[in-house]
Structure formats: C-alpha cells, structure tokens
Write a protein that holds these residues in place. Sequence first.
Motif, PDB file in Angstrom:
ATOM      1  N   ARG A 162       0.872  -1.189   0.000  1.00 11.49           N
ATOM      2  CA  ARG A 162       0.000   0.000   0.000  1.00 11.49           C
ATOM      3  C   ARG A 162       0.902   1.230   0.000  1.00 11.49           C
ATOM      4  O   ARG A 162       1.755   1.391   0.885  1.00 11.49           O
ATOM      5  CB  ARG A 162      -0.894  -0.005   1.240  1.00 11.49           C
ATOM      6  CG  ARG A 162      -1.741   1.270   1.389  1.00 11.49           C
ATOM      7  CD  ARG A 162      -2.570   1.266   2.667  1.00 11.49           C
ATOM      8  NE  ARG A 162      -3.132   2.587   2.929  1.00 11.49           N
ATOM      9  CZ  ARG A 162      -4.309   3.018   2.483  1.00 11.49           C
ATOM     10  NH1 ARG A 162      -5.071   2.211   1.767  1.00 11.49           N
ATOM     11  NH2 ARG A 162      -4.737   4.227   2.774  1.00 11.49           N
ATOM     12  N   ILE A 163       0.723   2.105  -0.974  1.00  8.02           N
ATOM     13  CA  ILE A 163       1.529   3.314  -1.112  1.00  8.02           C
ATOM     14  C   ILE A 163       0.593   4.506  -1.212  1.00  8.02           C
ATOM     15  O   ILE A 163      -0.302   4.526  -2.062  1.00  8.02           O
ATOM     16  CB  ILE A 163       2.421   3.268  -2.367  1.00  8.02           C
ATOM     17  CG1 ILE A 163       3.231   1.968  -2.419  1.00  8.02           C
ATOM     18  CG2 ILE A 163       3.349   4.471  -2.412  1.00  8.02           C
ATOM     19  CD1 ILE A 163       3.948   1.754  -3.734  1.00  8.02           C
ATOM     20  N   THR A 164       0.789   5.500  -0.351  1.00  7.10           N
ATOM     21  CA  THR A 164       0.005   6.730  -0.449  1.00  7.10           C
ATOM     22  C   THR A 164       0.930   7.929  -0.268  1.00  7.10           C
ATOM     23  O   THR A 164       2.062   7.805   0.191  1.00  7.10           O
ATOM     24  CB  THR A 164      -1.113   6.793   0.607  1.00  7.10           C
ATOM     25  OG1 THR A 164      -0.533   6.952   1.913  1.00  7.10           O
ATOM     26  CG2 THR A 164      -1.982   5.561   0.586  1.00  7.10           C
ATOM     27  N   GLY A 165       0.404   9.073  -0.607  1.00 10.50           N
ATOM     28  CA  GLY A 165       1.155  10.319  -0.509  1.00 10.50           C
ATOM     29  C   GLY A 165       0.755  11.210  -1.666  1.00 10.50           C
ATOM     30  O   GLY A 165       0.025  10.803  -2.574  1.00 10.50           O
ATOM     31  N   GLN A 166       1.245  12.413  -1.641  1.00  7.85           N
ATOM     32  CA  GLN A 166       0.885  13.371  -2.682  1.00  7.85           C
ATOM     33  C   GLN A 166       1.617  13.026  -3.979  1.00  7.85           C
ATOM     34  O   GLN A 166       2.843  12.992  -4.003  1.00  7.85           O
ATOM     35  CB  GLN A 166       1.203  14.786  -2.210  1.00  7.85           C
ATOM     36  CG  GLN A 166       0.359  15.219  -1.019  1.00  7.85           C
ATOM     37  CD  GLN A 166       1.022  16.273  -0.146  1.00  7.85           C
ATOM     38  OE1 GLN A 166       1.888  17.004  -0.608  1.00  7.85           O
ATOM     39  NE2 GLN A 166       0.628  16.334   1.115  1.00  7.85           N
ATOM     40  N   ASP A 167       0.858  12.707  -5.002  1.00  6.51           N
ATOM     41  CA  ASP A 167       1.411  12.467  -6.339  1.00  6.51           C
ATOM     42  C   ASP A 167       2.263  11.204  -6.435  1.00  6.51           C
ATOM     43  O   ASP A 167       3.214  11.152  -7.220  1.00  6.51           O
ATOM     44  CB  ASP A 167       2.237  13.678  -6.808  1.00  6.51           C
ATOM     45  CG  ASP A 167       1.531  14.996  -6.556  1.00  6.51           C
ATOM     46  OD1 ASP A 167       0.442  15.176  -7.095  1.00  6.51           O
ATOM     47  OD2 ASP A 167       2.058  15.823  -5.792  1.00  6.51           O
ATOM     48  N   VAL A 168       1.927  10.177  -5.649  1.00  6.38           N
ATOM     49  CA  VAL A 168       2.775   8.984  -5.649  1.00  6.38           C
ATOM     50  C   VAL A 168       2.614   8.136  -6.909  1.00  6.38           C
ATOM     51  O   VAL A 168       3.491   7.345  -7.244  1.00  6.38           O
ATOM     52  CB  VAL A 168       2.525   8.106  -4.399  1.00  6.38           C
ATOM     53  CG1 VAL A 168       2.976   8.813  -3.147  1.00  6.38           C
ATOM     54  CG2 VAL A 168       1.055   7.698  -4.297  1.00  6.38           C
ATOM     55  N   GLY A 169       1.496   8.263  -7.592  1.00 11.67           N
ATOM     56  CA  GLY A 169       1.311   7.463  -8.801  1.00 11.67           C
ATOM     57  C   GLY A 169       2.377   7.763  -9.840  1.00 11.67           C
ATOM     58  O   GLY A 169       3.002   6.847 -10.392  1.00 11.67           O
ATOM     59  N   ARG A 170       2.607   9.021 -10.082  1.00 16.47           N
ATOM     60  CA  ARG A 170       3.662   9.447 -10.997  1.00 16.47           C
ATOM     61  C   ARG A 170       4.992   9.605 -10.289  1.00 16.47           C
ATOM     62  O   ARG A 170       6.050   9.289 -10.823  1.00 16.47           O
ATOM     63  CB  ARG A 170       3.272  10.775 -11.648  1.00 16.47           C
ATOM     64  CG  ARG A 170       4.166  11.195 -12.796  1.00 16.47           C
ATOM     65  CD  ARG A 170       4.084  12.684 -13.073  1.00 16.47           C
ATOM     66  NE  ARG A 170       4.770  13.468 -12.055  1.00 16.47           N
ATOM     67  CZ  ARG A 170       5.032  14.767 -12.175  1.00 16.47           C
ATOM     68  NH1 ARG A 170       4.642  15.410 -13.253  1.00 16.47           N
ATOM     69  NH2 ARG A 170       5.665  15.414 -11.215  1.00 16.47           N
ATOM     70  N   GLY A 171       4.908  10.098  -9.026  1.00 11.54           N
ATOM     71  CA  GLY A 171       6.105  10.497  -8.303  1.00 11.54           C
ATOM     72  C   GLY A 171       6.301  11.990  -8.451  1.00 11.54           C
ATOM     73  O   GLY A 171       6.120  12.546  -9.547  1.00 11.54           O
ATOM     74  N   THR A 172       6.662  12.660  -7.343  1.00 14.46           N
ATOM     75  CA  THR A 172       6.860  14.112  -7.401  1.00 14.46           C
ATOM     76  C   THR A 172       7.813  14.502  -8.521  1.00 14.46           C
ATOM     77  O   THR A 172       7.610  15.494  -9.215  1.00 14.46           O
ATOM     78  CB  THR A 172       7.420  14.621  -6.056  1.00 14.46           C
ATOM     79  OG1 THR A 172       6.499  14.309  -5.017  1.00 14.46           O
ATOM     80  CG2 THR A 172       7.636  16.127  -6.099  1.00 14.46           C
ATOM     81  N   PHE A 173       8.843  13.683  -8.705  1.00 17.51           N
ATOM     82  CA  PHE A 173       9.886  14.021  -9.679  1.00 17.51           C
ATOM     83  C   PHE A 173       9.772  13.156 -10.935  1.00 17.51           C
ATOM     84  O   PHE A 173      10.754  12.915 -11.622  1.00 17.51           O
ATOM     85  CB  PHE A 173      11.259  13.890  -9.018  1.00 17.51           C
ATOM     86  CG  PHE A 173      11.333  14.598  -7.700  1.00 17.51           C
ATOM     87  CD1 PHE A 173      11.407  15.985  -7.649  1.00 17.51           C
ATOM     88  CD2 PHE A 173      11.237  13.894  -6.504  1.00 17.51           C
ATOM     89  CE1 PHE A 173      11.425  16.643  -6.438  1.00 17.51           C
ATOM     90  CE2 PHE A 173      11.262  14.548  -5.285  1.00 17.51           C
ATOM     91  CZ  PHE A 173      11.348  15.932  -5.248  1.00 17.51           C
ATOM     92  N   SER A 174       8.550  12.678 -11.171  1.00 18.84           N
ATOM     93  CA  SER A 174       8.218  11.963 -12.408  1.00 18.84           C
ATOM     94  C   SER A 174       9.117  10.747 -12.633  1.00 18.84           C
ATOM     95  O   SER A 174       9.517  10.451 -13.763  1.00 18.84           O
ATOM     96  CB  SER A 174       8.323  12.922 -13.609  1.00 18.84           C
ATOM     97  OG  SER A 174       7.649  12.391 -14.717  1.00 18.84           O
ATOM     98  N   HIS A 175       9.390  10.014 -11.553  1.00 18.74           N
ATOM     99  CA  HIS A 175      10.289   8.879 -11.697  1.00 18.74           C
ATOM    100  C   HIS A 175       9.583   7.531 -11.596  1.00 18.74           C
ATOM    101  O   HIS A 175      10.112   6.518 -12.052  1.00 18.74           O
ATOM    102  CB  HIS A 175      11.369   8.927 -10.602  1.00 18.74           C
ATOM    103  CG  HIS A 175      10.921   8.360  -9.291  1.00 18.74           C
ATOM    104  ND1 HIS A 175      10.073   9.053  -8.439  1.00 18.74           N
ATOM    105  CD2 HIS A 175      11.180   7.163  -8.693  1.00 18.74           C
ATOM    106  CE1 HIS A 175       9.847   8.312  -7.370  1.00 18.74           C
ATOM    107  NE2 HIS A 175      10.492   7.175  -7.499  1.00 18.74           N
ATOM    108  N   ARG A 176       8.377   7.499 -10.981  1.00 19.74           N
ATOM    109  CA  ARG A 176       7.783   6.197 -10.654  1.00 19.74           C
ATOM    110  C   ARG A 176       6.915   5.665 -11.778  1.00 19.74           C
ATOM    111  O   ARG A 176       7.102   4.543 -12.247  1.00 19.74           O
ATOM    112  CB  ARG A 176       6.975   6.319  -9.354  1.00 19.74           C
ATOM    113  CG  ARG A 176       6.400   4.992  -8.860  1.00 19.74           C
ATOM    114  CD  ARG A 176       5.784   5.120  -7.481  1.00 19.74           C
ATOM    115  NE  ARG A 176       6.814   5.314  -6.469  1.00 19.74           N
ATOM    116  CZ  ARG A 176       6.889   6.367  -5.676  1.00 19.74           C
ATOM    117  NH1 ARG A 176       5.977   7.338  -5.782  1.00 19.74           N
ATOM    118  NH2 ARG A 176       7.843   6.482  -4.787  1.00 19.74           N
ATOM    119  N   HIS A 177       5.909   6.403 -12.154  1.00 18.62           N
ATOM    120  CA  HIS A 177       4.971   6.000 -13.211  1.00 18.62           C
ATOM    121  C   HIS A 177       4.426   4.589 -12.963  1.00 18.62           C
ATOM    122  O   HIS A 177       4.517   3.705 -13.820  1.00 18.62           O
ATOM    123  CB  HIS A 177       5.628   6.089 -14.588  1.00 18.62           C
ATOM    124  CG  HIS A 177       5.926   7.505 -14.997  1.00 18.62           C
ATOM    125  ND1 HIS A 177       4.937   8.403 -15.354  1.00 18.62           N
ATOM    126  CD2 HIS A 177       7.106   8.183 -15.055  1.00 18.62           C
ATOM    127  CE1 HIS A 177       5.500   9.570 -15.635  1.00 18.62           C
ATOM    128  NE2 HIS A 177       6.809   9.470 -15.457  1.00 18.62           N
TER     129      HIS A 177
END
Length: 946
Positions: A620-635
Amino acid sequence: MQEGVMQRMWNSSHIAGGNAAYVEELYERYLRDPNSVEQQWRDYFEKLPAVNGSSVDVPHSTIQENFVLMARQRQTSRPIQTSTVSSDHERKQVQVLRLISAFRIRGHQQAAIDPLGVMMREQFPDLSLAYHGLSEADLDTDFQAATLFIGKEHTSLRDIYDALQATYCGSIGVEYMHIPQTEERRWFQSRMESVRSRPAVGTEAKLHLLERLTAAEGLEKYLGTKFPGTKRFGLEGGESLIPMLDEIIQRSGSYGSKELVIGMAHRGRLNVLINIFGKKPGDLFDEFEGKKLVERGSGDVKYHQGFSSNVMTPGGEVHLALMFNPSHLEIVTPVVEGSVRARQDRRKDPVGEKVVPIAIHGDAAFAGQGVVMETLQMSQTRAYKTGGTIHIIINNQVGFTTSFREDARSTEYCTDVAKMVGAPILHVNGDDPEAVQFATKLALDYRMEFRKDIVVDLVCYRRRGHNEADEPAATQPMMYSKIKSHTTTRDLYAKSLLSQGVLTEADDKALMDDFRSVLDNGEHVVKALVKEPNKELFVDWTPYLGHEWTAKHDTRVALGSLQAIGQKLFEIPEGFVLQRQVSKIIEDRRKMVAGALPINWGCAELLAYGSLLMEGTEVRITGQDVGRGTFSHRHAVFHNQKDGSTLVNLAKLSEDQPRFQLWDSFLSEEAVLAFEYGYSATNPNSLVIWEAQFGDFANGAQVVIDQFISSGEHKWGRLSGLTMLLPHGYEGQGPEHSSARLERFLQLSAEHNIQVCVPTTPAQVFHMLRRQMLRPLRKPLVAFTPKSLLRHKMAVSTLEELADGGFQTIIPEIDSHENADVTRLVMCSGKVYYDLLDKRRAEEMKDTAIIRIEQLYPFPQDDLNELISRYPNLTDVVWCQEEPMNQGAWYCSQHHMRRSVGEYGNKAVNLRYAGRNASAAPACGYMSIHAQEQAQLVNDALAIKA
C-alpha cells in the motif's frame, strides 16, 4: 474633522428627489431578486439600517395592491380580487410550510440540550407563529400536514406546532438541513418526526439504562474513595457515554459487524476500559498503586493505555479495540481510521459493514485541532474512507479552564467543523439517558444506511476540574456553583423511574451495592464479555514478536523471476496510448529488465514491489502524487491519452496476488501519516509506504513521528512496519525543498526503535524495501530518498545486483585502490557522495577512499570498524555532509564514528568535519551561493585548497 456639507450631499446625491422613482423601482427589483440589480446598488441596499427592529423588508407592490383593493371595495358591494393575492387560507398554508421548515433548520437553537443551563443561546424569532404571519387564533384551523411525518394528511396548527416543538426543541437538537442530499434529510425527518424524537422505551430497556449509568457513576465514586486526589480524568458529569457506547456495540452487532475500533482522549478512558471493554478492575487498581506491569519499554500512564476484548451481541461475537493515545488529543482519530481500513481490507469489506470506527472527542479539541478537519476531509476519499465514522463529543462545555465561547471558537457549536463534509449533528442532553439512547440509534443507523460520518454532541459537564487535583471554581465560579448542587445523571434517571413505578427503592439500592461488591472483588463488570474469545476476529502478531535486531536478510530474487515481473510491469495493452515522454520511459525500462540498459531508481523500486507481491506480501503506497512520483520517476499508474482511463500493472501481475493499493493522497501530511501508521500497526503483512512530496513536508506531521512512529513500541508495545520515503538532497532549491531533517529522526533514534537509511543506488532501495517485509521484524523505516539521483548517470545498478545482492549498511570504496596507499578516508551519506567521487576522479587522487554509510540507525558499528581496519596508513578521517553542521547526521552520529576511529591503530588520527557552517535555515535560497558552498565542502573533505 466633521464631514463637510457638500461631501454629505455628494454621498447621498444618488437618492435625491429627482431620482426617487428610479431608486424605488431598483429597490423593488432588489426585494424580489437581489441578483437583478447591479453589485453597487445591491451593496447599498444590503447596508440599509433596520426599520422598526426588523432588517427584513417585503416588496412594496403587494402592499400597494392591497391599498388599491381596499379603496375599490368601499365603492362596490362585490369584492374585487387581485390575481397576485391568494385566499387567506392558502396564504396561511404557505406560512405553515415555512414554519415547518424553520423548525427543521433552527429548532436545535431552542432545544433543551444543556443540563446546566449555562450555554449561551441566542434568541431567534423564526420559530414563533407571529414571525410567519400566524397567530393563536389559527391554532385550531386544519392545514395540510403531508410534508410532516406525523401520520396525518390534515391536522390542526396546534398539533403541527406541538409536534415540531417536541421533535426539534426537546432534549435533542438536530442539524441536518445542511446536507445536500434530499434523501438523507427526509430520512431524519421520518425517523424523528414520527416519534417526536422520543420513542417509547420498554421497562427492560429502562432498567438496563439505569444499570449502565450505575456502573459509570459507581466506578468514579469507587476510584475517588479508594484513590483520593489521584489523576484519573473521570467521566463524572458525562456518565451517559457508557450507555451510549453500550448501545452502539450491541446495535452494531445486530447489523453483523465483527469489529469496533475506538479512539478517545483521556476523559472517561478508565471508565470505558472497565465498563465497556471489561478490563479487570484489579489490574486498574494495580496501575493506580504504581506497580510495573510491562516487562520491556517505558510503559505509559493508565489513561493513555489501549485495550482489546471480545463481547457478545445479538449478532454474535464482536471484537473491540481501544487505540493507545498520547495526550495530543485528536491525533488518535486518523490512527483509528487507518486501523479500521486495514481491518476492512483484511475482511474484504469495501463498504464498511464489518468494521465500525468510533471517535470520541472533547469539545475544545474538536473545535480547535486542525487534524479534525483533515480527518473529516479524508472520510469519503478512495484511499481513506471507512464507511463512515461515529463521532462522539464529550462536551464538558469547558476546555481545561477556557469556557467562554468567544475564546474557545468562532462558531456557535464546537461541532460546526463537521458541516464541511455535510455530516449531520445530533446535540443531546447528557442528563436525558433515553434521548441519548435514541440519538445513538439514529447515529448508527444513519452510518449503516449512508456510509458517512455523523456527530453526536453529548452535552454534559465536568463535575471535577481538568483532573481530580484541580480546583475548577477558581476560573469557572458560576458554572461550578451550579454543578455543585446539580443532581447526577444516574440519580435523576432513578428518580424518574421511581415516579413511573418501574423501579423500587430497594431495587435501586441493590443495583449500587451489587456493583460495588463486584469492584471490591476485582472481578470483570461487563456481563457480555467473552472469556474465551474467537481469535479469528483479530490479527495474530505472535510471529513478529521477540526478534532481535539484525541488518542482514536474504533479499535475493531469481534473475528469471525478476525479468518475468518486469515484462508484466511494463506491458501496455494494444490501443492504450501513453503520453510521449512516458512511452519513452517505459520503453527504456523494458530494455532495463532485458539487461540492455542499467537499472535506474524508478525501475528498481517497481521491481521491489512486484517481487514482494508475487511472494505474497500486500503493498500500500500513499502520498501526494505517488502514482507518478513528485519528480516523475515512478509512473506506477499509466494514463490513456485517448479516454483518460488508467492502468496499474502492479495490481494485475497474477490472478491470485495479494492486494496492491496506490493512492494519490489529498494535501495533508498529519492525518495521512497517522492513518498509514494505524494501517501498518494493524496489518503486519502489508508493506505500508507514505511518501512525502518533499521530505521537509513531513514536519507537518511531527506529532505522529514523535508520539507514534518513534515511541509507540517503547510506550505501548505496538509494532509497526511503516515506511516513510522522504526526498532529501541539496540541489539549490532553497530552504524548504532541500532537507528532510535527518537530524530529527536521528535524535529520536534509540533502543532499536526505528531504521534510518539513506540509499544511493537502485539496488540499495530494491533490497531495503524487500528487507523491510521479509525479515520477521516490524520496525518503522525512514528512508531519505534522492531527487537528482533519480536520473544521475552514475546512480544505476545492474540487474544482477538486484537478483544476487543484498542491502549494504555501508558501501565501501568502488574504485580500485591499494589499501596501503590510502591515507584519507571520507565517510558520507546520500547525494554528496557523487559530488565527492566526481571531484576525486577529476583530481586523480589515489590516497583517498570514499565510503557511504547507507544506514545511519541502527548504526553499523561493527561494519565500520571492519572497513576502517582495511586501511593501515590512515592519517585523516572525515565526515562530509551537505547539511549545516547543526543539522544532518553530524551531531547525532559522530560519537559512533569517533568510537570506530578511536579503535583504529593510529591513535593520532582524529575525526574531522567537512560541511556547511551551522545555520538556522536548512539551506540558502540562491543557486550561486549553493554552488559555492557545495564546492567548498567537497574541497574541505578532500583537503583541496581552492
């Protein structure tokens, strides 16, 4: 200076006589529809002074028509009717409907909800007959009553008025007309108006209410006698909480609920533990006497303790859990919500039928603590909803020593913040147990019907001071003069039952004597307590208990398995169109898992989650903008550019995989982190991650870090495997986007309570995340993750390092050196390593080794000792950091480093510091100064003179 005559004339020139007809026409339009006139005129008309005590005017045309009508009627015997004036009865019918609406909206403001009569109540004319153009002469006139749920199509105004008074102005004051949904408003009307807010209560139910009140009052009196003057934060004055909770539990059980999770502050906590949860009184008495009841850790005061038990209900056995809570009052509420969500997920209960959250608040805290608003805001979001929470306010009408409303809040009620989410609010007089019971039933039934939050404001009082050693009359003399002579809730109800013939004095005395006898014997007082509970109702934490700390664990994954997971992770269905840059990222990641490109951070992180899921671990992962990642690294979430649909491959790796949840949170740190702590402390088989948008944003949740994450195990024995990802690194982005405040977490570190890691390679984060779940230990992990390193050409790993490696607490020198040639050892953590490495290579320095301490707590003392011993000719040992001297790892960790240096063979070698000077701010705000400081600290570490 007095205003000049000309100025006054100028200011009023727009209403001069020549404009009278025009102004009158504008005003007439304004009275009928304020939006039909321009803003300037609307502002002017709104500010007109009241006339004859009334600020409400009516359209003048109607009055003028009446005068014309009266003049004509003098000249003819046949009345002339105007089309704009209805018959008198029809007009009054409309007024009756307005009267009904007024009671539904404002009846609570005249309800008898205050047992002391000290509450400030403003007087409003809305509920009078005269206000609506009605009079006592109309009381016996029949009107349509179809909109009222009183069982009659037509009835007299007297019946209508009496029904409205009884329903909305009795011991319950209800606020529900702010709810946008008509269905929900009609639900309250049908439930309350049909019984005039006072349903019939049977003899058995009345006696049960009295028994619960006897238990509540009896315990307080017993403790006051046995332990006089000792702090217990008693429930005296709010004893109706006990029958309220009892009703919620039994009624929830009849709905089929299997678990109830309760969070509350200290007021009344001991009473709830004994009379609701069935804690053995003898154990509580031992705590009062100061006996140590825990084998490890610090323990906590008795009124912060949690508890769990099972009780029997009409629907079967129900598990009860009372969350541990610090004195930070409202912070437990989002923890409760997280625990409830974890239990619901375990039971595959997405609508919240099986697990019910109950949050008990103080009036001052509910109005004053910002985390209340945050928790309410999360109540209907996908990531955090729990099917509705029952909020109970123990409204003592005083917060410590503050009781004036104009000091305590800016709103009429302490509960008004709940209106932001459209939650209905039931204000109920705590001295009317039957009204309390009815309000409780309404609250639970509403929650079960609509799956939304609801608030019950139990208006009561605090018979003692803030605690039993406090003298409240010093600051609330008038309130406590009333309380001193005020009969207790239990005695008031007993007197009522005696007058009804439901109870005899002998029965009354027997109730009190029997309860005291049970307390004297130290026995359980909850009759519904299950002595041999069904263990399937709660999580078994036994496999995670009693393990000694270890940094090492086998986190390897077969290379073929990793590649298979990667192929599924980056598989895009035909017709699913990715954004151009995202498409390039995914194409590169396919090459990475094939071995054609080095693995970067985002790829390694997703492979860690995928491998854990395939091995049976929930994520389970939560946080602001975690789907993309703040720095656009996760996607981790793909978005179709054609229709906006989403794809999450981590959730569909296999048909029988465990649950994967990834949610972009709303803009909160405190409530969200507390929620995730509650989730992780309830579900040990889930990798629970909260990622801050920037690491320093975590300071908005400092109370959660201090009171739960770092000390929960030590105080309460509560385990948590929560992982915090805090982006950290100095890239010249200023004071607020550089530091995740490493020093604060290191200061909190002791007795193996948390893990503090600063990974610098994709392989490190891969093994760190896997280690967090594969070890049987459950300790919070605080990971200081990179920003610029996410795309740094040197911050990469090979697929083999993921498959065959493991987490390294210290990464040794990576360049080839002759150990005997090394005279300088530079130790560091994080991004600064790559700056040091670049500079050393540029200067072709063969006498300097650079090592990375990747785990700062628990500090890898043995590993550092062994590594230093490899270099026999050291003359200089340096700790280098980007952070200012008073921040970062230097102050909190230098004693560990000095210990290792002290054990080195050459006693002349000392540890020195290289980094920024001490600073009040974490970083500077100017890129030029940042670059200058960064270059200087690197030169200092490598002993290069500029």
